[in-house]
Scaffold this active site. Sequence first.
Site, PDB file in Angstrom:
ATOM      1  N   PRO A   2      81.413  57.689 -38.040  1.00 48.79           N
ATOM      2  CA  PRO A   2      80.904  59.039 -38.302  1.00 48.79           C
ATOM      3  C   PRO A   2      79.386  59.028 -38.480  1.00 48.79           C
ATOM      4  CG  PRO A   2      82.845  58.590 -39.636  1.00 48.79           C
ATOM      5  CD  PRO A   2      82.459  57.298 -38.987  1.00 48.79           C
ATOM      6  N   GLU A   3      78.732  60.034 -37.916  1.00 46.13           N
ATOM      7  CA  GLU A   3      77.274  60.117 -38.035  1.00 46.13           C
ATOM      8  C   GLU A   3      76.895  61.050 -39.184  1.00 46.13           C
ATOM      9  OE1 GLU A   3      75.069  60.020 -34.423  1.00 46.13           O
ATOM     10  OE2 GLU A   3      76.764  59.280 -33.255  1.00 46.13           O
ATOM     11  N   LYS A  51      74.510  58.119 -43.813  1.00 46.64           N
ATOM     12  CA  LYS A  51      75.956  57.961 -43.664  1.00 46.64           C
ATOM     13  C   LYS A  51      76.643  57.674 -45.001  1.00 46.64           C
ATOM     14  CE  LYS A  51      75.358  56.317 -38.920  1.00 46.64           C
ATOM     15  NZ  LYS A  51      75.672  55.267 -37.918  1.00 46.64           N
ATOM     16  N   ARG A 139      66.844  52.554 -50.097  1.00 47.62           N
ATOM     17  CA  ARG A 139      66.978  51.536 -49.041  1.00 47.62           C
ATOM     18  C   ARG A 139      67.076  52.159 -47.652  1.00 47.62           C
ATOM     19  NH1 ARG A 139      70.581  49.208 -52.987  1.00 47.62           N
ATOM     20  NH2 ARG A 139      72.408  49.971 -51.856  1.00 47.62           N
ATOM     21  N   ASN A 180      75.312  56.424 -32.695  1.00 50.90           N
ATOM     22  CA  ASN A 180      75.253  56.146 -31.264  1.00 50.90           C
ATOM     23  C   ASN A 180      75.157  57.406 -30.411  1.00 50.90           C
ATOM     24  OD1 ASN A 180      75.064  54.357 -29.204  1.00 50.90           O
ATOM     25  ND2 ASN A 180      77.158  53.612 -29.302  1.00 50.90           N
ATOM     26  N   ARG A 273      75.516  47.208 -29.932  1.00 56.88           N
ATOM     27  CA  ARG A 273      76.057  48.563 -29.815  1.00 56.88           C
ATOM     28  C   ARG A 273      75.912  49.043 -28.378  1.00 56.88           C
ATOM     29  NH1 ARG A 273      76.769  51.489 -34.481  1.00 56.88           N
ATOM     30  NH2 ARG A 273      77.964  52.831 -33.071  1.00 56.88           N
TER      31      ARG A 273
END
Length: 284
Positions: A2-3, A51, A139, A180, A273
Amino acid sequence: MPEGHTLHRLARLHTRYFAGGPVRVSSPQGRFVDHVVVDGRYFDHATATGKHLFHHYEGGLAVHIHLGLYGFFDTHLVEDSAEPPAPVGQVRMRVGAVVDYDDDDDDGDVGFPRHVVDLRGPTRCEVIAEAEVDDVRDRLGPDPLDPDADPERAWARIRRSSRPIGALLMDQKVLAGVGNVYRAEVLFRAGIDPFRPGTAMREAEFRAMWDDLVALMAVGVDTGAIHTIRDENNHGDLPRRGADRPRNYVYQRDGWACRVCGAEIALQTMEARTLFWCPGCQAS
């Protein structure tokens, strides 16, 4: 995976379902043993960065959730005072807002949840202190869905890096929330070769991509789906992966003709990826 728009949409929905009252939190699977710390507490609100999803509770506690590759939430709407459905399969965490259906009882703890959400298959589900929420966010790179985000932080890293821009956009320490699909589609819309090193990017190009991500991902939050095709390129054809999926420019269209120039959409692995791009529209 999931984005970022998915997590921001979940934060919006979970705030709507649960904010301002006590919730029941359980772990039918038995792997989220810390659920007892927040069970019965007031649910303040939910937020997302990139995310990562956070459920914020009274007393300075939060549940930190990262869905990873396979995690997702099931949502049940429980009518009236009916008992919620029994958990099915591997449910890591169940959350439900307590509703008082007894007008003669003001203790607020009578009845069953009106909304119930079941979390399945996450990479991370843990109780942390609010200070640790800030540690997680620190982060990460700037999130295009955060109105206070500073894109200069991302640009400062990109312009000094020799890594390809296609990899940098997926690095959560550079940009938070881009996955992606958005990576492939925003690079196509910008006409940028995904293999171009960050050091060869121009600031105006990055700023245009950032603005595009802000707009596209906001649509994703509102609709729950990724929509990237401009009206002039929307020919009404079916998407490759099924009629219920959004249509894309390049993502998962390898071997098909580009919607714009007719070149064959290419596929290649970039830093483990899968990358999709158009060699015609995104030439070096």
